[in-house]
Write an enzyme that holds these catalytic residues in place. Structure first.
Site, PDB file in Angstrom:
ATOM      1  N   SER A 309       0.804  -1.215   0.000  1.00 17.14           N
ATOM      2  CA  SER A 309       0.000   0.000   0.000  1.00 17.14           C
ATOM      3  C   SER A 309       0.838   1.265   0.000  1.00 17.14           C
ATOM      4  CB  SER A 309      -0.957  -0.040   1.190  1.00 17.14           C
ATOM      5  OG  SER A 309      -1.926   0.954   1.069  1.00 17.14           O
ATOM      6  N   ASP A 320       9.118   5.033 -10.873  1.00 21.80           N
ATOM      7  CA  ASP A 320       8.585   5.576 -12.127  1.00 21.80           C
ATOM      8  C   ASP A 320       9.225   6.900 -12.519  1.00 21.80           C
ATOM      9  OD1 ASP A 320       7.001   3.372 -12.165  1.00 21.80           O
ATOM     10  OD2 ASP A 320       5.086   4.435 -12.223  1.00 21.80           O
ATOM     11  N   LYS A 334      -0.868  -4.186  -3.354  1.00 19.10           N
ATOM     12  CA  LYS A 334      -2.123  -3.664  -2.826  1.00 19.10           C
ATOM     13  C   LYS A 334      -2.307  -2.233  -3.329  1.00 19.10           C
ATOM     14  CE  LYS A 334      -4.916  -1.781   0.522  1.00 19.10           C
ATOM     15  NZ  LYS A 334      -5.135  -0.374   0.884  1.00 19.10           N
TER      16      LYS A 334
END
Length: 537
Positions: A309, A320, A334
């Site tokens: 999470s 990224d 998650k």
């Protein structure tokens, strides 16, 4: 903090099935850790659904006409749980009696006397007072027993932890008289302790591993996490840290906002940190600002199969945006966002209200189409497939390819895949030793050993404590008997040196402190070694 744990009873466990036990522990941590992905919001709405009327009428019939007296509250709780189970694995019900504990764990502090304890031979044994906390200031020491809190007898009564907590907690500034027995001196005395705010740390450690490499360990994302992290970051920079490791291993998540704030400290301005999309396809995009305090310098994030999470939000933002290197093993997977919604009677639901996406647009949420049991047993699949030991065993669909800011390929659909893979410690099949040596068993064992001979260690420094334990087989032999007496079956012989090392580290932790403990264990940590080797390239 008042942190009470009960030692496992003899013969409680007849045989260890490691993948199952580890998977259960993982699932419990992720469920608890993921209650808190969005700050609570109060919402009131009226449903015109006839289904609600049907449920209300059914409960009325049971209360008025059912042949036996029944606890309708328990029926309602069961109904709510069953409904939420049909939605997704992370929409959960929190019973009224659990709300205070759940809220407290994420608040970051509570009011109490400031001790870590556990019930040893039916007495409240102090493992360690919180440094500079109320009990520490009052002179309470590790190994002391609390016999009475006021007029309430605490020993010999088999009191549950919640009863003990209620007797030790109170209003800030209030005083409580404790009757204490100090075994090392064979004396009993009374002391007044003034209750105060006790922090529940979410940053376990912040240490300099070498002249230029800082290390910060975050155990969850609570209300105070960014404040703790930022202070630790500035302290490490003032000591000369030029590169940084952030350890998110076994961090099951927490407040999304805390992960965003930490990412903001690490990213250049105007970069996407996270995207969320709700039921109506409304997309909210969060960008980095100009407030960053570590936007340059080498950055490493450590993750494993228990990182979930909010941990994955932070790792995804760093990966990224090509800001740093993700090290370890594939994270949990998650990608759902919850909001707490009160039910009016002190209970609440944490309901999934959105999905989150990393800056490249990937969802790292694993499928839960086959139910919660299979979803939370994913660890067993990873164990059996060999993924925990070899990067080429990670199976992700090729159709879920995405590109980072600089054009590197990353994947969605099942957790964050690390840039630098580090297998589990030991060989496939040896997980049990690592698990037991990093569990509460070692803490309890060391406390009980110290309880027999605390004076022998009283004036030793960190190195002397470690050497005293490592230079003998006595504690290793005692530990082997200890876990056997508690029903755990392990062949420790081929892992003797590792077992001795972790026992020595726990002695250092209880006698010297957390920082000394982390400096010792991190020196033998395979992920840390991999990062330090990568830094030199």
């Amino acid at each position: 903090m008042e942190n009470g744990d009960i030692r496992p009873k003899n013969n409680q466990v007849n045989k260890i099935y490691l993948p199952i036990i580890i998977a259960i522990a993982l699932a419990a941590g992720v469920i608890m850790g993921n209650f808190f992905n969005v700050f609570s919001g109060n919402r009131t709405f009226i449903s015109k659904s006839s289904h609600k009327n049907k449920l209300n009428r059914l409960m009325d019939f049971i209360e008025s006409d059912y042949v036996d007296n029944v606890n309708t509250d328990s029926i309602v709780d069961l109904t709510v749980n069953n409904i939420l189970e049909k939605l997704d694995p992370h929409s959960v019900y929190i019973a009224k009696e659990d709300m205070q504990q759940v809220a407290q764990s994420m608040k970051g502090d509570f009011v109490g006397i400031g001790v870590n304890f556990y019930m040893y031979k039916d007495s409240v044994a102090i493992i360690k007072p919180v440094p500079q906390g109320p009990s520490d200031k009052a002179g309470i020491k590790a190994g002391d027993r609390i016999l009475f809190a006021g007029n309430d007898q605490l020993y010999g009564r088999k009191l549950p932890n919640d009863s003990l907590f209620s007797k030790l907690k109170g209003e800030e500034g209030s005083s409580i008289e404790l009757t204490v027995y100090r075994k090392t001196e064979g004396k009993q005395f009374k002391v007044n302790v003034v209750r105060d705010i006790i922090p529940i740390k979410s940053v376990d450690a912040a240490v300099l591993l070498d002249n230029k490499t800082g290390y910060i360990k975050i155990n969850r994302f609570a209300e105070t996490t960014y404040q703790e992290f930022h202070k630790a970051l500035l302290d490490l920079k003032s000591q000369g840290a030029e590169s940084l490791m952030i350890d998110l291993r076994d961090n099951g998540g927490g407040y999304l906002e805390m992960a965003v704030d930490i990412a903001d400290d690490l990213l250049q301005d105007d970069l996407v940190i996270v995207k969320t999309k709700n039921k109506k396809d409304r997309e909210d995009i969060t960008y980095s600002t100009d407030k960053g305090d570590f936007e340059n310098g080498k950055l490493y994030l450590l993750i494993n199969e228990n990182s979930a999470s909010a941990s994955e939000i932070l790792a995804g933002a760093i990966q990224d945006n090509d800001r740093g290197t993700i090290v370890g093993r594939r994270s949990f997977g998650k990608g759902l966002v919850q909001r707490e919604m009160p039910l009016g009677d002190g209970s609440a639901v944490r309901l999934t209200v959105a999905r989150y996406y990393t800056p490249s647009g990937r969802s790292i949420q694993r499928s839960y189409a086959h139910g919660g049991d299979e979803y939370f047993n994913d660890f067993s699949k990873r164990y059996e497939s060999g993924e925990l030991y070899a990067a080429d065993s990670i199976k992700i669909a090729d159709t879920l390819k995405y590109k980072t800011l600089k054009g590197r390929t990353v994947y969605g659909g099942g957790g964050i895949i690390p840039d630098l893979f580090v297998p589990m410690e030991g060989k496939h099949g040896d997980e049990g030793v690592s698990m037991i040596m990093q569990s509460g068993f070692v803490s309890y064992f060391v406390f009980e050993e110290l309880d027999k001979q605390r004076k022998e260690f009283s004036f030793l420094n960190e190195k002397e404590v470690a050497d005293k334990v490592l230079n003998t087989d006595k504690y290793y032999a005692h530990f082997a008997k200890y876990i056997s007496a508690n029903g755990l079956i392990f062949d420790l012989a081929k892992h003797k040196q590792r077992v001795k090392f972790y026992i020595a580290a726990e002695f250092v932790k209880q006698l010297i402190g957390d920082s000394a403990y982390y400096k010792m264990v991190l020196g033998e940590d395979n992920m840390i070694k991999a990062v330090l080797a990568d830094e030199k390239k």
